[in-house]
Motif scaffolding. Structure first.
Motif, PDB file in Angstrom:
ATOM      1  N   LEU A 101       0.838  -1.203   0.000  1.00 33.05           N
ATOM      2  CA  LEU A 101       0.000   0.000   0.000  1.00 33.05           C
ATOM      3  C   LEU A 101       0.872   1.252   0.000  1.00 33.05           C
ATOM      4  O   LEU A 101       0.640   2.192  -0.759  1.00 33.05           O
ATOM      5  CB  LEU A 101      -0.883  -0.037   1.249  1.00 33.05           C
ATOM      6  CG  LEU A 101      -1.983   0.992   1.385  1.00 33.05           C
ATOM      7  CD1 LEU A 101      -2.921   0.901   0.204  1.00 33.05           C
ATOM      8  CD2 LEU A 101      -2.787   0.740   2.658  1.00 33.05           C
ATOM      9  N   TYR A 105       0.561   4.134  -2.801  1.00 33.68           N
ATOM     10  CA  TYR A 105      -0.071   5.339  -2.223  1.00 33.68           C
ATOM     11  C   TYR A 105       0.825   6.550  -2.504  1.00 33.68           C
ATOM     12  O   TYR A 105       0.352   7.642  -2.791  1.00 33.68           O
ATOM     13  CB  TYR A 105      -0.185   5.108  -0.723  1.00 33.68           C
ATOM     14  CG  TYR A 105      -1.188   5.960   0.042  1.00 33.68           C
ATOM     15  CD1 TYR A 105      -2.541   5.645   0.045  1.00 33.68           C
ATOM     16  CD2 TYR A 105      -0.773   7.045   0.793  1.00 33.68           C
ATOM     17  CE1 TYR A 105      -3.439   6.382   0.786  1.00 33.68           C
ATOM     18  CE2 TYR A 105      -1.673   7.794   1.536  1.00 33.68           C
ATOM     19  CZ  TYR A 105      -3.009   7.456   1.528  1.00 33.68           C
ATOM     20  OH  TYR A 105      -3.890   8.191   2.269  1.00 33.68           O
ATOM     21  N   THR A 227     -10.708   3.518   4.493  1.00 31.63           N
ATOM     22  CA  THR A 227     -10.680   4.839   5.112  1.00 31.63           C
ATOM     23  C   THR A 227     -10.335   4.770   6.601  1.00 31.63           C
ATOM     24  O   THR A 227      -9.761   5.701   7.149  1.00 31.63           O
ATOM     25  CB  THR A 227     -11.997   5.609   4.853  1.00 31.63           C
ATOM     26  OG1 THR A 227     -11.796   6.961   5.216  1.00 31.63           O
ATOM     27  CG2 THR A 227     -13.158   5.044   5.633  1.00 31.63           C
TER      28      THR A 227
HETATM   29  N1  TRP Z   1      -6.919   5.401   5.736  1.00 34.99           N
HETATM   30  C1  TRP Z   1      -6.059   5.998   4.793  1.00 34.99           C
HETATM   31  C2  TRP Z   1      -6.842   6.839   3.807  1.00 34.99           C
HETATM   32  O1  TRP Z   1      -8.002   6.996   3.943  1.00 34.99           O
HETATM   33  C3  TRP Z   1      -5.242   5.008   4.049  1.00 34.99           C
HETATM   34  C4  TRP Z   1      -4.513   4.097   4.935  1.00 34.99           C
HETATM   35  C5  TRP Z   1      -3.526   4.384   5.780  1.00 34.99           C
HETATM   36  C6  TRP Z   1      -4.724   2.737   5.052  1.00 34.99           C
HETATM   37  N2  TRP Z   1      -3.100   3.284   6.419  1.00 34.99           N
HETATM   38  C7  TRP Z   1      -3.803   2.256   5.996  1.00 34.99           C
HETATM   39  C8  TRP Z   1      -5.609   1.907   4.462  1.00 34.99           C
HETATM   40  C9  TRP Z   1      -3.809   0.930   6.339  1.00 34.99           C
HETATM   41  C10 TRP Z   1      -5.614   0.574   4.825  1.00 34.99           C
HETATM   42  C11 TRP Z   1      -4.720   0.090   5.766  1.00 34.99           C
HETATM   43  O2  TRP Z   1      -6.288   7.343   2.870  1.00 34.99           O
END
Ligand code: TRP
Length: 449
Positions: A101, A105, A227
């Motif tokens: 991720l 990301y 999220t």
């Molecule tokens: N929650 C974050 C977002 O909304 C993304 C994120 C950060 C995430 N850490 C994570 C998603 C771990 C899944 C697992 O952008």
């Protein structure tokens, strides 16, 4: 317990860090465009239901497990269920998911840095919608720019994780989160005062049930995981830096409320401008990058607002990215006794390299598909968002609800549930509702119904 493990310096620091992880591109970039593509209100309703029924109980479970073990994601399962236990695979999958991720990301986060730079240097001033679309396409077509910004972004994230839990993650979130909230509040009020406000409210909050499809429910549940940063060991790791007395119940509610509030506020900041400018709410991933600069260009102080917006996006992405990087870093530090420095540097370099084919998916490698017609980037996104996160979350729910060997009383004490009834609700959700809901989503995904 691993020796000299650091802890958050305060409850507020923890809430900021966990909310910093949860609030990210998912809220400001993804939520508006996915809601837009899925017709608005009905999607928002299912998403809210998924947060309450599935997301919140699983977040509590992740915190509970991390705090009970005081270890990283893999160490948690090893410690709680034994070295040989198959449950350790859940920890491994979480560490892997967080790492992958992080790699892709950073590519999207790089776009926000690029736009920040373009706004600062005035390159977006006075552009027509066609020119803005050209700019976005131009960015995607340029491997050099994308990779450059991706490199800047992973370096920023590494610089923070490098400094550790208190000095890096907690301290930077304490600045980023309130900053983000203030910026968003400003844009939100601005959105509400603009011409498209009533259409935006109608679009987001009045469900049109004819839009309700299994595919949409799937996306809504998947997005709830994404999220709230669930299923990848983030909240297990962050929970492990908590002391015994923290009331997880109360803290989880605060964190998820903040996350939901930010998503809704982002929607209410973005859709009024989309509607008042007659743009398409279903524009897809380019929504914030293609539509907003057009609108900002026509507003008084538009450049300043735009600067705020992309700064906000970059802040949010950074505080999430550090939580992803922290998961494998914590594993190497806790289990393999690496120094934080060495762990952070090696993982950042590795994630940057893994992110390269993702960045190139938009240009040089756009014709290279992995399965179906998915590019490398799409494949990673699908693998993580649609499979690994929900599967990880499901496993945590089943483990915590059924296999975690602790008495009712002990679990209650671990959660610090303020009332018996609250605890009973949580037990019901974690044992039955959450696993069944997620399992249904999977069964559908595999195409069994
Ligand atoms: N929650 C974050 C977002 O909304 C993304 C994120 C950060 C995430 N850490 C994570 C998603 C771990 C899944 C697992 O952008």
């Amino acid at each position: 317990m691993p020796p000299c493990r650091s802890h958050w310096s305060s409850r507020l620091g923890f809430v900021m860090a966990a909310a910093g992880s949860a609030v990210g591109l998912g809220n400001i970039w993804k939520f508006p465009y996915v809601a837009g593509q899925n017709g608005g209100g009905a999607f928002v309703l299912i998403y809210l239901a998924a947060i309450v029924l599935v997301g919140i109980p699983i977040m509590m479970a992740e915190f509970l497990l991390g705090r009970a073990s005081q270890r990283d994601a893999i160490g948690t399962f090893r410690h709680l269920s034994g070295r040989r236990s198959l449950w350790c695979l859940v920890g491994w999958a979480g560490v892997g998911a967080a790492f992958i991720l992080f790699s892709f990301y950073a590519v999207v986060a790089g776009w926000s840095l690029d736009y920040l730079f373009k706004t600062l240097s005035g390159q977006l001033d006075g552009c027509s919608p066609q020119q803005i679309t050209q700019t976005f396409r131009g960015l995607l077509a340029s491997p050099g720019q994308m990779i450059g910004w991706q490199a800047v972004f992973v370096t920023l994230a590494a610089a923070i994780v490098f400094r550790g839990v208190r000095g890096g993650i907690e301290r930077c979130n304490k600045i980023l989160m309130p900053g983000l909230f203030l910026l968003l509040l400003y844009l939100f009020v601005h959105g509400l005062l603009s011409g498209g406000a009533s259409r935006a409210v109608h679009f987001l909050f009045f469900p049109d049930f004819s839009r309700l499809t299994p595919q949409m429910v799937l996306e809504a549940v998947g997005h709830a995981f994404f999220t709230l940063s669930l299923g990848a060991g983030v909240m297990i790791t962050y929970g492990s830096y908590l002391d015994e007395k923290a009331d997880l119940f109360n803290l989880t509610l605060k964190i998820s409320l903040l996350d939901t509030l930010v998503a809704l506020m982002a929607g209410l900041a973005i859709f009024p401008v989309v509607f008042s400018a007659g743009l398409d709410p279903a524009a897809g991933p380019g929504l914030v990058f293609q539509t907003l600069p057009v609108v900002f260009g026509t507003l008084p102080m538009g450049r300043l607002l735009m600067l705020f917006f992309f700064l906000l996006l970059a802040f949010a992405a950074l505080s999430s990215a550090i939580s992803m990087l922290e998961v494998p870093v914590a594993w190497l530090v806790d289990e393999k006794q690496w120094s934080r420095r060495k762990a952070t540097t090696s993982l950042t370099v590795a994630a940057f390299i893994l992110g390269l084919p993702s960045a190139l998916s938009f240009n040089r490698l756009s014709a290279w598909t992995i399965v179906g017609n998915l590019t490398f980037f799409d494949f990673c996104d699908k693998l993580i968002s649609s499979w690994m996160l929900p599967l990880g979350g499901l496993a945590v729910a089943v483990y915590c609800g059924w296999f975690f060997r602790a008495s009712h009383q002990a679990k209650k004490a671990l959660l610090c549930a303020s009332s018996d009834r609250a605890f009973d609700y949580w037990s019901l959700l974690i044992r039955y509702v959450a696993p069944v809901a997620v399992a249904l989503v999977f069964i559908h995904q595999i195409g069994l119904f």
